[in-house]
Design an enzyme around this catalytic site. Structure first.
Site, mmCIF file in Angstrom:
data_model
loop_
_atom_site.group_PDB
_atom_site.id
_atom_site.type_symbol
_atom_site.label_atom_id
_atom_site.label_comp_id
_atom_site.label_asym_id
_atom_site.label_seq_id
_atom_site.Cartn_x
_atom_site.Cartn_y
_atom_site.Cartn_z
ATOM 1 N N ASP A 1 13.648 -10.931 -0.648
ATOM 2 C CA ASP A 1 13.286 -10.832 0.764
ATOM 3 C C ASP A 1 14.293 -9.972 1.524
ATOM 4 O OD1 ASP A 1 12.791 -11.661 3.555
ATOM 5 O OD2 ASP A 1 11.564 -13.229 2.625
ATOM 6 N N TYR B 1 3.761 -6.836 17.308
ATOM 7 C CA TYR B 1 4.052 -5.968 16.163
ATOM 8 C C TYR B 1 4.706 -4.659 16.638
ATOM 9 C CZ TYR B 1 3.118 -2.518 12.485
ATOM 10 O OH TYR B 1 3.237 -1.505 11.554
ATOM 11 N N LYS C 1 8.521 -3.168 15.749
ATOM 12 C CA LYS C 1 8.783 -1.884 15.090
ATOM 13 C C LYS C 1 9.658 -0.995 15.977
ATOM 14 C CE LYS C 1 7.041 -0.978 11.487
ATOM 15 N NZ LYS C 1 7.509 -1.370 10.115
ATOM 16 N N PHE D 1 0.829 -1.214 0.000
ATOM 17 C CA PHE D 1 0.000 0.000 0.000
ATOM 18 C C PHE D 1 0.870 1.274 0.000
ATOM 19 C CE2 PHE D 1 -2.359 2.683 3.402
ATOM 20 C CZ PHE D 1 -2.837 3.575 2.464
ATOM 21 N N ILE D 2 1.622 1.469 1.072
ATOM 22 C CA ILE D 2 2.354 2.740 1.214
ATOM 23 C C ILE D 2 3.535 2.796 0.243
ATOM 24 C CG2 ILE D 2 3.672 4.189 2.816
ATOM 25 C CD1 ILE D 2 1.865 3.003 5.082
ATOM 26 N N ALA E 1 7.450 -5.070 5.596
ATOM 27 C CA ALA E 1 7.165 -5.491 6.973
ATOM 28 C C ALA E 1 6.066 -6.535 6.977
ATOM 29 C CB ALA E 1 6.704 -4.294 7.816
ATOM 30 N N GLN E 2 6.031 -7.283 8.057
ATOM 31 C CA GLN E 2 4.823 -8.052 8.353
ATOM 32 C C GLN E 2 3.944 -7.084 9.140
ATOM 33 O OE1 GLN E 2 3.360 -11.167 7.577
ATOM 34 N NE2 GLN E 2 1.745 -9.922 8.471
ATOM 35 N N PHE F 1 -15.504 -4.172 16.424
ATOM 36 C CA PHE F 1 -14.951 -4.903 17.573
ATOM 37 C C PHE F 1 -14.993 -3.992 18.805
ATOM 38 C CE2 PHE F 1 -12.670 -6.960 13.969
ATOM 39 C CZ PHE F 1 -13.127 -8.252 14.173
ATOM 40 N N GLY G 1 -4.523 -6.814 21.890
ATOM 41 C CA GLY G 1 -3.382 -6.283 21.136
ATOM 42 C C GLY G 1 -3.690 -4.927 20.513
HETATM 43 N N1 LIG Z 1 -0.818 1.019 6.842
HETATM 44 C C1 LIG Z 1 -0.727 1.521 8.070
HETATM 45 O O1 LIG Z 1 -1.713 1.990 8.664
HETATM 46 C C2 LIG Z 1 0.607 1.559 8.774
HETATM 47 C C3 LIG Z 1 0.675 2.197 10.025
HETATM 48 C C4 LIG Z 1 1.889 2.240 10.695
HETATM 49 C C5 LIG Z 1 3.018 1.705 10.102
HETATM 50 N N2 LIG Z 1 2.931 1.069 8.906
HETATM 51 C C6 LIG Z 1 4.147 0.512 8.316
HETATM 52 O O2 LIG Z 1 4.276 0.994 7.000
HETATM 53 C C7 LIG Z 1 4.922 0.032 6.176
HETATM 54 C C8 LIG Z 1 4.073 -0.268 4.946
HETATM 55 O O3 LIG Z 1 2.804 -0.767 5.380
HETATM 56 P P1 LIG Z 1 1.621 -1.067 4.364
HETATM 57 O O4 LIG Z 1 0.349 -0.726 5.048
HETATM 58 O O5 LIG Z 1 1.924 -0.494 3.045
HETATM 59 O O6 LIG Z 1 1.706 -2.670 4.331
HETATM 60 P P2 LIG Z 1 1.680 -3.669 3.096
HETATM 61 O O7 LIG Z 1 1.556 -5.032 3.691
HETATM 62 O O8 LIG Z 1 0.673 -3.248 2.095
HETATM 63 O O9 LIG Z 1 3.127 -3.505 2.460
HETATM 64 C C9 LIG Z 1 4.265 -4.175 2.935
HETATM 65 C C10 LIG Z 1 4.957 -4.817 1.743
HETATM 66 O O10 LIG Z 1 6.120 -5.498 2.241
HETATM 67 C C11 LIG Z 1 6.247 -6.715 1.549
HETATM 68 N N3 LIG Z 1 7.004 -7.648 2.385
HETATM 69 C C12 LIG Z 1 6.571 -8.328 3.478
HETATM 70 N N4 LIG Z 1 7.543 -9.097 3.954
HETATM 71 C C13 LIG Z 1 8.633 -8.896 3.165
HETATM 72 C C14 LIG Z 1 9.935 -9.416 3.152
HETATM 73 N N5 LIG Z 1 10.324 -10.308 4.063
HETATM 74 N N6 LIG Z 1 10.805 -9.012 2.192
HETATM 75 C C15 LIG Z 1 10.394 -8.123 1.237
HETATM 76 N N7 LIG Z 1 9.157 -7.585 1.196
HETATM 77 C C16 LIG Z 1 8.283 -7.963 2.154
HETATM 78 C C17 LIG Z 1 4.825 -7.191 1.317
HETATM 79 O O11 LIG Z 1 4.735 -8.133 0.263
HETATM 80 C C18 LIG Z 1 4.109 -5.876 1.037
HETATM 81 O O12 LIG Z 1 4.054 -5.619 -0.340
HETATM 82 C C19 LIG Z 1 5.165 -1.181 7.069
HETATM 83 O O13 LIG Z 1 6.473 -1.084 7.581
HETATM 84 C C20 LIG Z 1 4.163 -1.003 8.197
HETATM 85 O O14 LIG Z 1 4.606 -1.637 9.368
HETATM 86 C C21 LIG Z 1 1.750 0.993 8.215
#
Ligand SMILES: NC(=O)c1ccc[n+]([C@@H]2O[C@H](COP(=O)([O-])OP(=O)(O)OC[C@H]3O[C@@H](n4cnc5c(N)ncnc54)[C@H](O)[C@@H]3O)[C@@H](O)[C@H]2O)c1
Length: 308
Positions: free
Chosen positions: A58, A146, A150, A8-9, A80-81, A203, A268
């Site tokens: 990865d 989680y 982080k 997404f981001i 990230a996971q 929830f 959580g």
């Molecule tokens: N979306 C939110 O509200 C939010 C809020 C706080 C922080 N974050 C952080 O922002 C970042 C992006 O989040 P997002 O919402 O876009 O999540 P997302 O799951 O859409 O994107 C994460 C991407 O990382 C990839 N990925 C996962 N494991 C991997 C690995 N081992 N090696 C390579 N790629 C891997 C996934 O395939 C995915 O495309 C993350 O670090 C998340 O923790 C997001």
């Protein structure tokens, strides 16, 4: 380089970087936490662009990272996971990807000419609320694995800068929403249900509050940090909304007839989040620009136009 660039981001950061004429490498392993086809679709428009390169791999693979870091100036580390609830069920995976994966990336970066790492962190590093809004000095007592993963990643970034001079900044995003948002996030689930007049399940009692931040504000903060900032910054809207209020807004915007039902609260999940963006404003000149009402309208329009 944007790690997690198909997510997404990350995909929004890539879009902006390409539009400004940068060469961008996306590293993503298309993890199946949610449908990888959604991720493939996110980056599809970039594949024709000569300035874009996709590496399927990865962040836990240090040899790969060392090989592809040549010529990279900046790393936007989004891989990230994600997901709080899954981390409660399976704490090891977020630890391995988010903490060990970040440490791996930092170690590999030491042997490169990378100028700066812009690390995606999270409001989850705060956890238990002692006061609101959270400023960056608020104690860190994460309430989910989680959040712990982080927080550790942030500390590794800081320590690598202090010990080895590897520049970094960690951005603590507060719940992000907008086009292409993750399908597991509340706004996405509520909006899709509302547009189909399906039942919306909340929830708990719906009185938990969240600071929701529009994706455009998140992307802008990332790009600013290429040239400015170090340490940690809250990147949030500075405005909190109760889940009940959020659902009312979504129902109104989508002119929905959805029924609302309540079910057990999830462990959580933080009780409240609300950011102070004073530090980001003072030090890097960033503040949020998009209100929740405007952001939700845009998101609804996007869903309707993409027929999701
Ligand atoms: N979306 C939110 O509200 C939010 C809020 C706080 C922080 N974050 C952080 O922002 C970042 C992006 O989040 P997002 O919402 O876009 O999540 P997302 O799951 O859409 O994107 C994460 C991407 O990382 C990839 N990925 C996962 N494991 C991997 C690995 N081992 N090696 C390579 N790629 C891997 C996934 O395939 C995915 O495309 C993350 O670090 C998340 O923790 C997001």
């Amino acid at each position: 380089m944007v790690t997690g660039g198909a997510g997404f981001i990350g995909s929004h950061i890539i879009e902006k970087l390409l539009s400004k004429g940068n060469e961008v490498m996306c590293l993503d392993n298309f993890d199946d936490y949610y449908d990888p086809q959604i991720k493939r679709k996110n980056i599809e428009p970039f594949l024709e662009n000569e300035s874009f390169q996709l590496i399927e791999g990865d962040v836990r693979d240090k040899v790969l990272l060392k090989n592809i870091f040549e010529g990279v100036d900046y790393v936007f580390h989004e891989a990230a996971q994600a997901g709080i609830r899954i981390s409660v069920k399976d704490p090891m995976k977020p630890h391995e990807v988010n903490t060990t994966g970040t440490l791996n990336l930092l170690e590999a970066a030491l042997d490169s000419d990378i100028k700066k790492i812009i690390n995606a962190s999270s409001s989850s590093v705060y956890g238990k609320v002692e006061y609101l809004p959270f400023d960056e000095n608020h104690p860190n007592q994460p309430v989910s694995p989680y959040g712990v993963s982080k927080l550790l990643a942030e500390h590794y970034c800081r320590v690598f800068e202090e010990l080895y001079g590897l520049k970094s900044v960690s951005l603590r995003y507060f719940t992000v929403y907008g086009p292409r948002m993750r399908p597991d996030l509340a706004i996405s689930i509520f909006m899709k249900a509302a547009l189909k007049n399906e039942t919306i399940t909340i929830f708990g009692d719906g009185e938990k509050t969240r600071d929701f931040t529009c994706i455009d504000d998140i992307v802008r903060a990332n790009l600013i940090c290429m040239k400015k900032g170090s340490g940690v910054y809250n990147i949030g809207s500075g405005h909190s909304v109760a889940i009940n209020e959020l659902v009312s807004k979504i129902i109104e915007i989508s002119e929905s007839e959805s029924e609302i039902v309540y079910t057990d609260s999830v462990i959580g999940d933080a009780e409240h989040t609300l950011s102070s963006y004073e530090k980001a404003w003072k030090e890097i000149g960033w503040k949020p620009e998009i209100s929740i009402d405007k952001g939700l309208e845009r998101y609804a329009e996007w869903i309707l136009s993409s027929q999701l």
